[in-house]
Design an enzyme around this catalytic site. Structure first.
Site, PDB file in Angstrom:
ATOM      1  N   ASN A  89      42.940 -42.372  37.254  1.00 43.22           N
ATOM      2  CA  ASN A  89      44.015 -43.543  36.624  1.00 43.22           C
ATOM      3  C   ASN A  89      44.841 -43.167  35.950  1.00 43.22           C
ATOM      4  O   ASN A  89      44.871 -42.525  34.612  1.00 43.22           O
ATOM      5  CB  ASN A  89      42.762 -44.794  36.153  1.00 43.22           C
ATOM      6  CG  ASN A  89      41.893 -45.563  37.313  1.00 43.22           C
ATOM      7  OD1 ASN A  89      41.907 -44.954  38.328  1.00 43.22           O
ATOM      8  ND2 ASN A  89      40.623 -45.467  36.298  1.00 43.22           N
ATOM      9  N   GLY A  95      44.908 -48.715  35.099  1.00 39.87           N
ATOM     10  CA  GLY A  95      43.733 -48.695  34.642  1.00 39.87           C
ATOM     11  C   GLY A  95      43.238 -47.584  34.212  1.00 39.87           C
ATOM     12  O   GLY A  95      42.060 -47.986  34.166  1.00 39.87           O
ATOM     13  N   GLN A  96      44.040 -46.622  33.567  1.00 38.73           N
ATOM     14  CA  GLN A  96      43.386 -45.891  32.636  1.00 38.73           C
ATOM     15  C   GLN A  96      43.031 -46.788  31.289  1.00 38.73           C
ATOM     16  O   GLN A  96      44.889 -47.079  30.927  1.00 38.73           O
ATOM     17  CB  GLN A  96      44.657 -44.827  32.623  1.00 38.73           C
ATOM     18  CG  GLN A  96      44.386 -43.841  31.137  1.00 38.73           C
ATOM     19  CD  GLN A  96      45.521 -42.514  31.449  1.00 38.73           C
ATOM     20  OE1 GLN A  96      46.645 -43.258  31.583  1.00 38.73           O
ATOM     21  NE2 GLN A  96      45.455 -41.540  30.892  1.00 38.73           N
ATOM     22  N   HIS A 102      42.291 -37.314  32.387  1.00 39.18           N
ATOM     23  CA  HIS A 102      40.689 -37.100  33.306  1.00 39.18           C
ATOM     24  C   HIS A 102      40.265 -37.220  34.517  1.00 39.18           C
ATOM     25  O   HIS A 102      41.266 -38.507  35.026  1.00 39.18           O
ATOM     26  CB  HIS A 102      39.476 -37.981  32.141  1.00 39.18           C
ATOM     27  CG  HIS A 102      39.886 -39.359  32.141  1.00 39.18           C
ATOM     28  ND1 HIS A 102      41.326 -39.685  30.982  1.00 39.18           N
ATOM     29  CD2 HIS A 102      39.780 -40.400  33.272  1.00 39.18           C
ATOM     30  CE1 HIS A 102      40.762 -41.311  31.249  1.00 39.18           C
ATOM     31  NE2 HIS A 102      40.311 -41.158  32.696  1.00 39.18           N
ATOM     32  N   LEU A 103      40.059 -36.690  35.087  1.00 39.68           N
ATOM     33  CA  LEU A 103      39.194 -36.861  36.818  1.00 39.68           C
ATOM     34  C   LEU A 103      38.005 -37.655  36.923  1.00 39.68           C
ATOM     35  O   LEU A 103      37.034 -37.222  36.316  1.00 39.68           O
ATOM     36  CB  LEU A 103      39.603 -35.394  37.429  1.00 39.68           C
ATOM     37  CG  LEU A 103      39.525 -35.672  39.153  1.00 39.68           C
ATOM     38  CD1 LEU A 103      40.241 -33.936  39.161  1.00 39.68           C
ATOM     39  CD2 LEU A 103      37.790 -35.148  39.296  1.00 39.68           C
TER      40      LEU A 103
HETATM   41  P1  5GP Z   1      40.219 -44.652  32.666  1.00 44.86           P
HETATM   42  O1  5GP Z   1      39.804 -46.216  32.672  1.00 44.86           O
HETATM   43  O2  5GP Z   1      40.942 -44.008  31.627  1.00 44.86           O
HETATM   44  O3  5GP Z   1      40.073 -43.745  34.026  1.00 44.86           O
HETATM   45  O4  5GP Z   1      37.926 -43.972  32.774  1.00 44.86           O
HETATM   46  C1  5GP Z   1      38.526 -43.948  31.237  1.00 44.86           C
HETATM   47  C2  5GP Z   1      35.927 -44.142  31.782  1.00 44.86           C
HETATM   48  O5  5GP Z   1      35.897 -43.416  29.662  1.00 44.86           O
HETATM   49  C3  5GP Z   1      36.079 -44.880  31.854  1.00 44.86           C
HETATM   50  O6  5GP Z   1      35.096 -44.805  33.129  1.00 44.86           O
HETATM   51  C4  5GP Z   1      34.556 -45.288  30.170  1.00 44.86           C
HETATM   52  O7  5GP Z   1      32.915 -45.686  31.195  1.00 44.86           O
HETATM   53  C5  5GP Z   1      34.829 -43.748  29.977  1.00 44.86           C
HETATM   54  N1  5GP Z   1      34.404 -43.845  29.038  1.00 44.86           N
HETATM   55  C6  5GP Z   1      35.392 -45.165  27.645  1.00 44.86           C
HETATM   56  N2  5GP Z   1      34.254 -44.034  26.782  1.00 44.86           N
HETATM   57  C7  5GP Z   1      33.619 -42.878  26.185  1.00 44.86           C
HETATM   58  C8  5GP Z   1      32.812 -42.697  25.710  1.00 44.86           C
HETATM   59  O8  5GP Z   1      32.586 -42.400  24.306  1.00 44.86           O
HETATM   60  N3  5GP Z   1      31.421 -41.131  26.658  1.00 44.86           N
HETATM   61  C9  5GP Z   1      31.564 -41.650  28.126  1.00 44.86           C
HETATM   62  N4  5GP Z   1      30.957 -40.135  28.330  1.00 44.86           N
HETATM   63  N5  5GP Z   1      33.216 -42.229  28.465  1.00 44.86           N
HETATM   64  C10 5GP Z   1      33.185 -42.665  28.167  1.00 44.86           C
END
Ligand code: 5GP
Ligand code: ZN
Length: 116
Positions: A89, A95-96, A102-103
């Protein structure tokens, strides 16, 4: 985003706990805290990069490395053969929510398409 405040940099430093599934010199992989599938793993570079919008030509081998880790980690856990999805994302519309590249590696169930 500064590295001292970045959530995933704090995970990398061990300040915030995470469940590691894989690690090497360049990358770290850990379970997502809010899994959207039976297997939901985040693969991140150890180097802080905000997003795919911020990569340069010098990052090409790192990006290739991260991508190649997806089948490797899926195979290690045992869902490579049944299939998986990789998602990156980027930015608001993408939706980031965490500004450290990150992947997402998702597997363990049949995933629908298109995404929301
Ligand atoms: P994004 O929405 O940026 O693509 O993905 C971020 C991801 O990080 C989400 O799927 C969310 O659940 C995960 N995430 C957010 N905070 C934490 C955390 O403190 N620990 C872990 N293991 N995952 C997290
Ligand atoms: Zn970071």
């Amino acid at each position: 985003m500064s590295e001292s405040t970045c959530l995933f940099c704090r995970i990398l430093s061990g300040e915030i706990p995470s469940t590691k599934v894989y690690e090497d010199r360049l990358a770290y992989a850990f379970n997502d805290i809010d899994p959207q599938a039976p297997n939901h793993i985040l693969i991140i570079p150890k180097e802080h990069i905000d997003s795919l919008n911020d990569v340069s030509q010098g990052d090409e081998s790192l990006l290739g490395h991260l991508l190649r880790l997806a089948p490797k980690v899926a195979n290690q856990i045992g869902f490579a053969e049944s299939g998986f999805r990789t998602v990156i994302n980027t930015g608001g519309d993408g939706g980031q929510s965490v500004e450290h590249l990150h992947l997402h590696l998702l597997g363990g169930r049949s995933l629908t398409w298109p995404p929301g």
